[in-house]
Motif scaffolding. Structure first.
Motif, PDB file in Angstrom:
ATOM      1  N   SER A  30       0.842  -1.199   0.000  1.00  0.00           N
ATOM      2  CA  SER A  30       0.000   0.000   0.000  1.00  0.00           C
ATOM      3  C   SER A  30       0.875   1.247   0.000  1.00  0.00           C
ATOM      4  N   VAL A  31       0.294   2.365  -0.434  1.00  0.00           N
ATOM      5  CA  VAL A  31       1.065   3.602  -0.543  1.00  0.00           C
ATOM      6  C   VAL A  31       1.586   4.038   0.821  1.00  0.00           C
ATOM      7  N   SER A  32       0.738   3.953   1.867  1.00  0.00           N
ATOM      8  CA  SER A  32       1.183   4.447   3.176  1.00  0.00           C
ATOM      9  C   SER A  32       2.340   3.612   3.719  1.00  0.00           C
ATOM     10  N   SER A  33       2.280   2.307   3.504  1.00  0.00           N
ATOM     11  CA  SER A  33       3.353   1.464   4.012  1.00  0.00           C
ATOM     12  C   SER A  33       4.659   1.728   3.267  1.00  0.00           C
ATOM     13  N   ARG A  34       4.567   1.929   1.945  1.00  0.00           N
ATOM     14  CA  ARG A  34       5.817   2.159   1.201  1.00  0.00           C
ATOM     15  C   ARG A  34       6.415   3.514   1.544  1.00  0.00           C
ATOM     16  N   MET A  35       5.573   4.497   1.860  1.00  0.00           N
ATOM     17  CA  MET A  35       6.089   5.834   2.209  1.00  0.00           C
ATOM     18  C   MET A  35       6.969   5.737   3.450  1.00  0.00           C
ATOM     19  N   THR A  36       6.477   4.979   4.426  1.00  0.00           N
ATOM     20  CA  THR A  36       7.240   4.827   5.671  1.00  0.00           C
ATOM     21  C   THR A  36       8.554   4.109   5.392  1.00  0.00           C
ATOM     22  N   ARG A  37       8.477   3.042   4.616  1.00  0.00           N
ATOM     23  CA  ARG A  37       9.656   2.234   4.339  1.00  0.00           C
ATOM     24  C   ARG A  37      10.697   2.996   3.524  1.00  0.00           C
ATOM     25  N   LEU A  38      10.229   3.816   2.584  1.00  0.00           N
ATOM     26  CA  LEU A  38      11.168   4.419   1.637  1.00  0.00           C
ATOM     27  C   LEU A  38      11.728   5.770   2.063  1.00  0.00           C
ATOM     28  N   ARG A  39      11.141   6.336   3.117  1.00  0.00           N
ATOM     29  CA  ARG A  39      11.527   7.694   3.503  1.00  0.00           C
ATOM     30  C   ARG A  39      13.050   7.831   3.681  1.00  0.00           C
ATOM     31  N   ALA A  40      13.638   6.831   4.312  1.00  0.00           N
ATOM     32  CA  ALA A  40      15.078   6.914   4.610  1.00  0.00           C
ATOM     33  C   ALA A  40      15.936   6.917   3.346  1.00  0.00           C
ATOM     34  N   ARG A  41      15.362   6.472   2.224  1.00  0.00           N
ATOM     35  CA  ARG A  41      16.171   6.407   1.000  1.00  0.00           C
ATOM     36  C   ARG A  41      16.160   7.710   0.217  1.00  0.00           C
ATOM     37  N   LEU A  42      15.315   8.633   0.639  1.00  0.00           N
ATOM     38  CA  LEU A  42      15.181   9.868  -0.138  1.00  0.00           C
ATOM     39  C   LEU A  42      16.494  10.627  -0.195  1.00  0.00           C
ATOM     40  N   ALA A  43      17.011  10.770  -1.386  1.00  0.00           N
ATOM     41  CA  ALA A  43      18.198  11.582  -1.630  1.00  0.00           C
ATOM     42  C   ALA A  43      19.260  11.408  -0.549  1.00  0.00           C
ATOM     43  N   SER A  44      19.682  10.175  -0.371  1.00  0.00           N
ATOM     44  CA  SER A  44      20.729   9.857   0.601  1.00  0.00           C
ATOM     45  C   SER A  44      20.547  10.650   1.881  1.00  0.00           C
ATOM     46  N   SER A  45      19.510  10.294   2.531  1.00  0.00           N
ATOM     47  CA  SER A  45      19.033  10.964   3.737  1.00  0.00           C
ATOM     48  C   SER A  45      20.025  11.855   4.487  1.00  0.00           C
ATOM     49  N   GLY A  46      19.650  13.094   4.614  1.00  0.00           N
ATOM     50  CA  GLY A  46      20.417  14.014   5.461  1.00  0.00           C
ATOM     51  C   GLY A  46      21.693  14.567   4.855  1.00  0.00           C
ATOM     52  N   ALA A  47      22.047  14.118   3.656  1.00  0.00           N
ATOM     53  CA  ALA A  47      23.364  14.476   3.105  1.00  0.00           C
ATOM     54  C   ALA A  47      23.567  15.987   2.996  1.00  0.00           C
ATOM     55  N   LEU A  48      22.581  16.680   2.477  1.00  0.00           N
ATOM     56  CA  LEU A  48      22.737  18.118   2.271  1.00  0.00           C
ATOM     57  C   LEU A  48      22.844  18.848   3.605  1.00  0.00           C
ATOM     58  N   GLY A  49      21.944  18.509   4.521  1.00  0.00           N
ATOM     59  CA  GLY A  49      21.956  19.152   5.835  1.00  0.00           C
ATOM     60  C   GLY A  49      23.280  18.943   6.551  1.00  0.00           C
ATOM     61  N   LYS A  50      23.772  17.707   6.517  1.00  0.00           N
ATOM     62  CA  LYS A  50      25.018  17.400   7.227  1.00  0.00           C
ATOM     63  C   LYS A  50      26.180  18.190   6.643  1.00  0.00           C
ATOM     64  N   ALA A  51      26.268  18.213   5.318  1.00  0.00           N
ATOM     65  CA  ALA A  51      27.382  18.905   4.665  1.00  0.00           C
ATOM     66  C   ALA A  51      27.351  20.400   5.002  1.00  0.00           C
ATOM     67  N   LEU A  52      26.171  20.999   4.982  1.00  0.00           N
ATOM     68  CA  LEU A  52      26.084  22.445   5.253  1.00  0.00           C
ATOM     69  C   LEU A  52      26.374  22.755   6.721  1.00  0.00           C
ATOM     70  N   LEU A  53      25.797  21.952   7.601  1.00  0.00           N
ATOM     71  CA  LEU A  53      25.977  22.246   9.028  1.00  0.00           C
ATOM     72  C   LEU A  53      27.428  22.077   9.455  1.00  0.00           C
ATOM     73  N   SER A  54      28.138  21.203   8.752  1.00  0.00           N
ATOM     74  CA  SER A  54      29.552  21.051   9.120  1.00  0.00           C
ATOM     75  C   SER A  54      30.327  22.326   8.786  1.00  0.00           C
ATOM     76  N   VAL A  55      29.900  23.039   7.765  1.00  0.00           N
ATOM     77  CA  VAL A  55      30.555  24.318   7.448  1.00  0.00           C
ATOM     78  C   VAL A  55      30.178  25.364   8.507  1.00  0.00           C
ATOM     79  N   PHE A  56      28.896  25.418   8.825  1.00  0.00           N
ATOM     80  CA  PHE A  56      28.471  26.414   9.830  1.00  0.00           C
ATOM     81  C   PHE A  56      29.119  26.157  11.192  1.00  0.00           C
ATOM     82  N   ALA A  57      29.435  24.900  11.456  1.00  0.00           N
ATOM     83  CA  ALA A  57      30.053  24.555  12.743  1.00  0.00           C
ATOM     84  C   ALA A  57      31.459  25.140  12.886  1.00  0.00           C
ATOM     85  N   ARG A  58      32.005  25.648  11.780  1.00  0.00           N
ATOM     86  CA  ARG A  58      33.362  26.211  11.865  1.00  0.00           C
ATOM     87  C   ARG A  58      33.396  27.527  12.649  1.00  0.00           C
TER      88      ARG A  58
END
Ligand SMILES: Nc1nc2c(ncn2[C@@H]2O[C@H](COP(=O)(O)OP(=O)(O)OP(=O)(O)O)[C@@H](O)[C@H]2O)c(=O)[nH]1
Length: 377
Positions: free
Chosen positions: A68-96
């Motif tokens: 079902s759509v709702s079950s796949r949404m939950t399962r697939l969320r973590a795969r979206l665009a290599s989860s967190g990649a953009l946020g992590k990369a940017l925050l590491s710069v701001f942490a300087r």
């Protein structure tokens, strides 16, 4: 000669396997003539008198139950665009801490390499600079929130991402299957996406017919047939390599009307010989399909891993045909979630579905908020 491949009839020809029967009439000439009209007539048999009919339950092959759509949404969320990649990369710069010009350049590079495109990158840079100047600190939660708000604006929360595939009604009151055409460059995942979309539609209770109008690559029809077999969806195909794709599309719509299907999905070849040739081919497919029913969606499939390179080709498709939505595939294999923003901006069409893996149920409707949250998590 077009064929209709269906589970029910396949039981009859058990020796040959589950699926397959041929309609005896080649409708290519009919499709070409410009005179054929499709009529939804559920009582009329197919031209060969061999309309696929349901067989006894005990003979019915067992089909997979799509997720079902709702079950796949939950399962697939973590795969979206290599989860967190953009946020992590940017925050590491701001942490300087105190940001120097070179740090701002790193931030800009990070945004650009996420495939956000120049315009969106500028917009986000502006918002981040303003925030840092105004608040005078680089608090990571605050930065994340500014980034989130900007991305939500860019992804566009108000776009219509519904798939409009409700069947209509013909003048004689008969159900008229909604048609969808799936287009895109070769190798982007069109056939896979048609198969996955069929599963979503089946999971939602629709009766679906698939049209294998990718006659350029013989294996594409086999591939589509396998997708259909798994969930009990009929596939209209030609056994002739290089057959007229419009003829197959015509037959698929015709079969959809005859069997009172809800949706007819047509896969195309997407060979980009020249813009003119592509326009002619897609134009002809559209014309013959529209003799029978309305094409309610034209979905352009795009491979997220090709980033900005795929954009030029995508634009050609958007120029030659009226695209109503984008299916962005292989987002699981890409850290470049920004492509969602740039492709929508470039084509002016919303991403409606995302492909998140090679598994049969690895496709989900695109949800902007989940998407933004996952790339900056
Ligand atoms: N990781 C991943 N792979 C995908 C996804 N969608 C499709 N693929 C893979 O991409 C490859 C090409 O897919 P096809 O569906 O054959 O592509 P096509 O556009 O129909 O290709 P042509 O028929 O040559 O035009 C296959 O190996 C698929 O399994 C996805 O969302 N994620």
């Amino acid at each position: 000669m077009p064929e209709v491949w269906g589970p029910a009839v396949a039981v009859v020809v058990a020796i040959a396997g589950w699926f397959g029967y041929k309609s005896s009439r080649d409708t290519a000439s009919e499709a070409d003539s410009g005179e054929a009209q499709l009529a939804a007539s559920p009582s009329s048999e197919s031209d060969s008198g061999q309309t696929a009919q349901p067989q006894g339950l005990q003979d019915a092959p067992e089909f997979e139950q799509p997720e079902s759509v709702s079950s796949r949404m939950t399962r697939l969320r973590a795969r979206l665009a290599s989860s967190g990649a953009l946020g992590k990369a940017l925050l590491s710069v701001f942490a300087r801490g105190d940001l120097k010009a070179s740090d701002w350049e790193d931030i800009e590079d990070t945004l650009l390499s996420a495939d956000l495109g120049l315009e969106a990158t500028d917009q986000i840079m502006e918002a981040l600079r303003t925030e840092v100047k105004v608040s005078g600190n680089n608090d990571s939660e605050r930065i994340r929130e500014v980034l989130r708000q900007e991305l939500l604006k860019l992804v566009d929360l108000n776009a219509d991402r519904e798939l409009h595939l409700e069947p209509g009604e013909a003048e004689d009151g008969q159900k008229q299957a909604a048609a969808a055409l799936v287009v895109g460059v070769n190798g982007v995942g069109k056939t896979t996406s048609v198969g996955k979309l069929a599963r979503i539609l089946v999971a939602e209770g629709n009766q679906v017919v698939l049209g294998a109008a990718d006659t350029f690559r013989a294996a594409a029809a086999d591939q589509l047939q396998t997708w259909g077999e798994r969930v009990g969806v009929e596939v209209v195909r030609s056994d002739k390599e290089g057959a007229d794709p419009a003829s197959v599309a015509f037959d698929a719509v015709k079969h959809g009307l005859e069997t009172q299907a809800d949706v007819v999905l047509v896969d195309t070849a997407g060979r980009l010989h020249t813009k003119g040739a592509l326009m002619d081919e897609l134009g002809k497919i559209r014309r013959v399909m529209e003799r029978g029913t309305q094409i309610k969606e034209t979905l352009l499939v795009l491979d997220a891993t090709t980033g900005q390179n795929g954009m030029a080709q995508a634009k050609v498709f958007a120029e030659v045909t009226n695209v109503t939505g984008i299916i962005l595939t292989k987002l699981d294999g890409s850290a470049k979630g920004g492509i969602v923003v740039s492709v929508q901006k470039a084509l002016g069409v919303p991403v409606k579905l995302v492909g998140l893996g090679e598994g049969a149920d690895d496709m989900a409707p695109f949800d902007p908020e989940s998407f933004v949250d996952s790339i900056i998590a």
